[in-house]
Design a protein around this motif. Structure first.
Motif, short mmCIF file in Angstrom:
data_model
loop_
_atom_site.label_atom_id
_atom_site.label_comp_id
_atom_site.label_asym_id
_atom_site.label_seq_id
_atom_site.Cartn_x
_atom_site.Cartn_y
_atom_site.Cartn_z
N TYR A 1 10.51 9.09 21.93
CA TYR A 1 10.04 9.27 20.56
C TYR A 1 8.54 8.98 20.45
O TYR A 1 7.94 8.36 21.33
CB TYR A 1 10.80 8.35 19.61
N VAL A 2 7.98 9.43 19.33
CA VAL A 2 6.60 9.10 18.97
C VAL A 2 6.60 8.66 17.51
O VAL A 2 7.21 9.31 16.65
CB VAL A 2 5.66 10.32 19.12
N ILE A 3 5.93 7.55 17.21
CA ILE A 3 5.80 7.04 15.84
C ILE A 3 4.34 7.12 15.43
O ILE A 3 3.44 6.77 16.22
CB ILE A 3 6.29 5.58 15.73
N ALA A 4 4.08 7.60 14.21
CA ALA A 4 2.70 7.78 13.74
C ALA A 4 2.54 7.34 12.29
O ALA A 4 3.51 7.28 11.53
CB ALA A 4 2.28 9.23 13.88
N GLN A 5 1.29 7.05 11.92
CA GLN A 5 0.93 6.70 10.55
C GLN A 5 -0.25 7.58 10.12
O GLN A 5 -1.14 7.86 10.92
CB GLN A 5 0.53 5.22 10.45
N ALA A 6 -0.24 8.02 8.86
CA ALA A 6 -1.32 8.85 8.34
C ALA A 6 -1.38 8.70 6.83
O ALA A 6 -0.68 7.86 6.24
CB ALA A 6 -1.10 10.31 8.74
N ASP A 7 -2.21 9.55 6.19
CA ASP A 7 -2.36 9.46 4.75
C ASP A 7 -1.27 10.22 4.00
O ASP A 7 -0.98 9.93 2.84
CB ASP A 7 -3.74 9.96 4.32
N THR A 8 -0.68 11.23 4.64
CA THR A 8 0.41 12.00 4.03
C THR A 8 1.52 12.21 5.05
O THR A 8 1.27 12.16 6.27
CB THR A 8 -0.07 13.39 3.55
N PRO A 9 2.77 12.45 4.58
CA PRO A 9 3.86 12.70 5.52
C PRO A 9 3.59 13.88 6.45
O PRO A 9 3.88 13.82 7.64
CB PRO A 9 5.06 12.97 4.61
N PHE B 1 0.86 -1.19 0.00
CA PHE B 1 0.00 0.00 0.00
C PHE B 1 0.89 1.23 0.00
O PHE B 1 2.12 1.13 0.13
CB PHE B 1 -0.95 0.02 1.20
N GLU B 2 0.29 2.39 -0.16
CA GLU B 2 1.04 3.66 -0.15
C GLU B 2 0.45 4.57 0.92
O GLU B 2 -0.56 5.23 0.71
CB GLU B 2 0.96 4.33 -1.53
N LYS B 3 1.05 4.53 2.08
CA LYS B 3 0.64 5.40 3.19
C LYS B 3 1.83 6.26 3.60
O LYS B 3 2.83 6.34 2.88
CB LYS B 3 0.12 4.55 4.35
N ALA B 4 1.73 6.91 4.75
CA ALA B 4 2.81 7.76 5.24
C ALA B 4 3.08 7.45 6.70
O ALA B 4 2.19 7.00 7.44
CB ALA B 4 2.46 9.23 5.07
N SER B 5 4.32 7.68 7.12
CA SER B 5 4.69 7.44 8.51
C SER B 5 5.73 8.46 8.94
O SER B 5 6.39 9.09 8.10
CB SER B 5 5.25 6.01 8.69
N ALA B 6 5.86 8.65 10.24
CA ALA B 6 6.82 9.62 10.76
C ALA B 6 7.23 9.25 12.17
O ALA B 6 6.50 8.55 12.89
CB ALA B 6 6.24 11.03 10.74
N ILE B 7 8.40 9.72 12.55
CA ILE B 7 8.88 9.61 13.93
C ILE B 7 9.46 10.96 14.32
O ILE B 7 10.08 11.64 13.50
CB ILE B 7 9.94 8.50 14.10
N ARG B 8 9.20 11.38 15.55
CA ARG B 8 9.81 12.56 16.10
C ARG B 8 10.37 12.22 17.48
O ARG B 8 9.72 11.51 18.26
CB ARG B 8 8.79 13.72 16.21
#
Length: 390
Positions: free
Chosen positions: A360-368, A304-311
Motif C-alpha cells: 500500500y501507499v498512504i498520502a496526505q494532501a490538500d484535497t482527496p 485541521f481540515e486536510k485530506a488523506s488517501a491509501i491505495r
C-alpha cells in the motif's frame, strides 16, 4: 493492526499485556508482557485478566475479539460494550434484525443455516426484485463475500460452500445487492453519545468479491448525502448499544437513501483510523479509544481540515521475484508511508479478501483527489517482478 495501539498505550505510560495464541505474533514483541492464549478463548482471557487485574481492555480492527473484550469488561467492571450487544455487532444476522427492529435502514436479507435454507433465501431475494450477495454471518475483511451473477445449481452450491467456509457459526446471509457509493463512518462513542469523526470514501474491486483497494478522506459526496449517512451511522450505533468505544459503520448511499452494510464496534482496519483520520483531521483515534477504555472522555475536535488517501498495490498472480522502486515511491511529495506485505519468494494471488493484497501507499494532501494522485504516482514507481504460473 494491533501494533499501533500497543505503541500508543506505552507512549501514554501504560503497562501493556498483549494476548495471542501465536508466540511469534508481531504485537507481542512490543508489549511489556505477553500471554499466549487465543483471543477467541474467552474463559481463558477472562481468567488471565482477573489474575493480572487489568484496568482496561481494547481490540483494534478485528471483530471476533469484540466478544472477548465485552466479557472481560463485564467480569472486571471496566468500560466496554456489553456482552449482549457484542453478539449483536459481530453477527450479521443479529445485527440486521436489531437494526430493522429499530427502524435503521438495512438491505433486504435472509439467513440460512443450511444449504436448503440457502436456496430458499436466494428465491426470496430474487422474487423481491434484487440481485443476491452472499456473506458469512460472522467474519470481516471481505472474507467469504460473493455477488451472484449465475443462479444454476452448481454456481449456487459453489457460492454457498465458499461463504460457509468463512463462517464460524456456519450460518450465511443472503441479501439484496445495494447499488451506490460505499463509505465508512468512523466514530468515537462515550457515555452513550456517538461522535462522528470522519466519512471515508471507498474503492473496491467490485464484483464478485468487493475487496477494498483504496480509501480517501474526507468524503467527496454531496453535503445532503453526507448528512443522511451521518444520521444513519449514529442511529446504527445507538440501536446496537455501542455506547463506549468506537465504530466503523459501512454504509451505501442508495437511490432510496443511506443503508447500513454492517458496523464494527472497533476501529476500522486498512489504516483508516490509525493513519488516515489523524492525517485528515488531527484526531488521534487510538489515543481516544485508550482514554475511553479507562472511562475518560476523548478529544473529538478536528485540529485541521486536510485530506488523506491509501491505495493498495495490485500485481499479477505468481511468485514474487523482486521488488524495486520503494525509495523512489517514498520520495514523492505527500507520501507518508509505503508498505509491502509480501516477501520475495512468496506468492501473489488473486484478490479475494483483504489478506491477498501485497502492499500500500498512504498520502496526505490538500484535497482527496490530490491525495489519491500522490498515491497513484508513488505506486507507478514500484516494480514487482512476478514469475507467472505455467
Amino acid at each position: 493492526m494491533q501494533v499501533p495501539c500497543i505503541r500508543q498505550a506505552k507512549e501514554m505510560g501504560f503497562y501493556v499485556i498483549a494476548v495471542d495464541m501465536n508466540p511469534d505474533a508481531i504485537g507481542l514483541q512490543y508489549a511489556d508482557e505477553k500471554v499466549i492464549i487465543s483471543t477467541l478463548d474467552i474463559p481463558a482471557v477472562v481468567d488471565a485478566a482477573k489474575k493480572i487485574k487489568v484496568d482496561g481492555i481494547i481490540t483494534l480492527c478485528t471483530d471476533p475479539a469484540v466478544r472477548t473484550v465485552a466479557a472481560v469488561g463485564e467480569a472486571l467492571n471496566i468500560p466496554a460494550i456489553s456482552v449482549e450487544n457484542s453478539f449483536k455487532v459481530t453477527d450479521k444476522i443479529k445485527m440486521r434484525e436489531t437494526l430493522r427492529e429499530h427502524g435503521v435502514p438495512v438491505p433486504y436479507f435472509c439467513k440460512a443455516k443450511n444449504e436448503t435454507e440457502f436456496y430458499k433465501a436466494i428465491r426470496e431475494i430474487l422474487n423481491s426484485g434484487y440481485k443476491c450477495i452472499v456473506k458469512p454471518a460472522d467474519n470481516s475483511g471481505s472474507r467469504g463475500v460473493i455477488l451472484l451473477d449465475r443462479y444454476d445449481k452448481k454456481s449456487l452450491h459453489d457460492a454457498y460452500v465458499y461463504s460457509k467456509e468463512y463462517s464460524r457459526s456456519g450460518d450465511v446471509v443472503v441479501e439484496e445487492f445495494m447499488e451506490g457509493p460505499e463509505v465508512c463512518v468512523e466514530t468515537l462513542n462515550y457515555d452513550g453519545v456517538c461522535y462522528p469523526i470522519q466519512i471515508t470514501d471507498k474503492l473496491t474491486t467490485g464484483a464478485p468479491y468487493f475487496v477494498e483497494m483504496g480509501h480517501s478522506q474526507p468524503s467527496m459526496l454531496p453535503a445532503d448525502v453526507q448528512a443522511d449517512i451521518l444520521r444513519v451511522a449514529v442511529a446504527c450505533n445507538m440501536a446496537l448499544g455501542n455506547c463506549n468505544g468506537s465504530s466503523c459503520t459501512e454504509i451505501i448511499a442508495t437511490k432510496d437513501g443511506a443503508k447500513v452494510v454492517e458496523m464494527g464496534a472497533r476501529l476500522a482496519g486498512d489504516y483508516m483510523t490509525s493513519d488516515l483520520v489523524p492525517l485528515s483531521t488531527g484526531v488521534n483515534m487510538i489515543e481516544s479509544i485508550i482514554k475511553i477504555a479507562f472511562g475518560e472522555k476523548p478529544d473529538c475536535e478536528h485540529k485541521f481540515e486536510k485530506a488523506s488517501a491509501i491505495r493498495f498495490l495490485v500485481t499479477e498472480e505468481g511468485v514474487i521475484k523482486s521488488i524495486s522502486g520503494l525509495k523512489a515511491a517514498e520520495s514523492v511529495p505527500g507520501v507518508i508511508r509505503v508498505g509491502i506485505d509480501r516477501k520475495i519468494g512468496e506468492r501473489a494471488v488473486k484478490i479475494r479478501n483483504s489478506l491477498d493484497r501485497v502492499g500500500y501507499v498512504i498520502a496526505q494532501a490538500d484535497t482527496p483527489l490530490n491525495a489519491i494522485k500522490v498515491c497513484e504516482e508513488a505506486m507507478s514507481k514500484i516494480q514487482i517482478e512476478i514469475e507467472k504460473d505455467c
